[in-house]
Design an enzyme around this catalytic site. Sequence first.
Site, PDB file in Angstrom:
ATOM      1  N   TYR A  17       8.206   3.410  11.531  1.00 34.11           N
ATOM      2  CA  TYR A  17       7.385   4.310  10.875  1.00 34.11           C
ATOM      3  C   TYR A  17       6.799   5.421  11.528  1.00 34.11           C
ATOM      4  O   TYR A  17       6.283   6.287  10.650  1.00 34.11           O
ATOM      5  CB  TYR A  17       6.193   3.517  10.043  1.00 34.11           C
ATOM      6  CG  TYR A  17       6.547   2.330   9.079  1.00 34.11           C
ATOM      7  CD1 TYR A  17       7.242   2.626   7.949  1.00 34.11           C
ATOM      8  CD2 TYR A  17       6.518   1.042   9.550  1.00 34.11           C
ATOM      9  CE1 TYR A  17       7.804   1.759   7.147  1.00 34.11           C
ATOM     10  CE2 TYR A  17       7.035   0.276   8.438  1.00 34.11           C
ATOM     11  CZ  TYR A  17       7.653   0.532   7.262  1.00 34.11           C
ATOM     12  OH  TYR A  17       8.069  -0.548   6.416  1.00 34.11           O
ATOM     13  N   HIS A  22       3.899   9.500   6.410  1.00 33.79           N
ATOM     14  CA  HIS A  22       2.811   8.550   5.963  1.00 33.79           C
ATOM     15  C   HIS A  22       1.802   8.561   7.355  1.00 33.79           C
ATOM     16  O   HIS A  22       0.758   8.026   7.316  1.00 33.79           O
ATOM     17  CB  HIS A  22       3.365   7.224   5.456  1.00 33.79           C
ATOM     18  CG  HIS A  22       2.100   6.944   4.374  1.00 33.79           C
ATOM     19  ND1 HIS A  22       1.438   7.734   3.709  1.00 33.79           N
ATOM     20  CD2 HIS A  22       2.323   5.633   3.590  1.00 33.79           C
ATOM     21  CE1 HIS A  22       0.790   6.893   2.598  1.00 33.79           C
ATOM     22  NE2 HIS A  22       1.410   5.759   2.640  1.00 33.79           N
ATOM     23  N   PHE A  68      -0.807  -2.793   8.186  1.00 37.14           N
ATOM     24  CA  PHE A  68      -0.258  -1.762   7.269  1.00 37.14           C
ATOM     25  C   PHE A  68      -1.129  -0.903   6.435  1.00 37.14           C
ATOM     26  O   PHE A  68      -2.405  -1.084   6.282  1.00 37.14           O
ATOM     27  CB  PHE A  68       0.906  -2.362   6.157  1.00 37.14           C
ATOM     28  CG  PHE A  68       2.053  -2.771   7.017  1.00 37.14           C
ATOM     29  CD1 PHE A  68       3.119  -1.537   7.181  1.00 37.14           C
ATOM     30  CD2 PHE A  68       2.360  -4.062   7.444  1.00 37.14           C
ATOM     31  CE1 PHE A  68       4.285  -2.157   7.766  1.00 37.14           C
ATOM     32  CE2 PHE A  68       3.595  -4.472   8.207  1.00 37.14           C
ATOM     33  CZ  PHE A  68       4.670  -3.483   8.581  1.00 37.14           C
ATOM     34  N   ASN A  70      -1.870  -0.073   3.409  1.00 38.96           N
ATOM     35  CA  ASN A  70      -2.631  -0.419   2.293  1.00 38.96           C
ATOM     36  C   ASN A  70      -3.767  -1.561   2.707  1.00 38.96           C
ATOM     37  O   ASN A  70      -4.451  -1.858   1.801  1.00 38.96           O
ATOM     38  CB  ASN A  70      -1.703  -1.099   0.865  1.00 38.96           C
ATOM     39  CG  ASN A  70      -0.972  -2.156   1.559  1.00 38.96           C
ATOM     40  OD1 ASN A  70      -0.756  -2.388   2.887  1.00 38.96           O
ATOM     41  ND2 ASN A  70      -0.321  -2.882   0.663  1.00 38.96           N
ATOM     42  N   ASN A 116      -2.911   4.531  -0.828  1.00 41.02           N
ATOM     43  CA  ASN A 116      -3.294   3.239  -0.615  1.00 41.02           C
ATOM     44  C   ASN A 116      -4.098   3.158   0.459  1.00 41.02           C
ATOM     45  O   ASN A 116      -5.031   2.089   0.480  1.00 41.02           O
ATOM     46  CB  ASN A 116      -2.075   2.595  -0.612  1.00 41.02           C
ATOM     47  CG  ASN A 116      -1.449   2.519  -1.902  1.00 41.02           C
ATOM     48  OD1 ASN A 116      -2.044   2.487  -3.128  1.00 41.02           O
ATOM     49  ND2 ASN A 116       0.129   2.416  -2.030  1.00 41.02           N
TER      50      ASN A 116
END
EC number: 3.1.1.29
Length: 194
Positions: A17, A22, A68, A70, A116
């Site tokens: 990621y 994000h 993560f 969220n 989120n």
Amino acid sequence: MSEIKLIVGLGNPGDKYADTRHNAGEWLIERLARRFNFNLSVESKFSGKTARAVISGQEMRFLVPTTFMNLSGKAVSALANFYRIPPEQILVLHDELDFSPGIAKIKQGGGHGGHNGLKDIIAQLANNKNFYRLRIGIGHPGDKNLVASYVLNKPSPTDRQLIDRSLEEATDCIEILMKEGITKATNRLNAFKA
């Protein structure tokens, strides 16, 4: 001078990621670490990587949650509670779909806009929304059904260049924030467009 005591960069953990949209908040923390010469180290009790630095005579804490996205609120609330930092002294750096690449803006309060990471931070801060946000424009895919895959993919080289220019300006503005306060930093950053 700084009203901010904690700067949080949001992203997802792991190499998979690291270069995705994000993770724009974490990209900005990495720039701040280079500018102000601090190193983040893992602190499991805060579910994140943290650092402390004294910049322009001001003590500042930095946090990148290692959960993560969220679940970001767990790290933010743990560190804020431990150091007794109220939401009004927290600045969260995050990706923003509603702004084009090359735009970044600071604001205080508001909802989560479907983000989120922000949603969980608000929940973990007992629904207190009064923290500051530095919103890094990543653009929008045009269809809300495409958002999940869009934020978890890398920006195009052109978009990344624009995002990087906004991150450079945001780094300058965070330095202004520390020396001269958030109002001056906000006015400068919110007028910028790469």
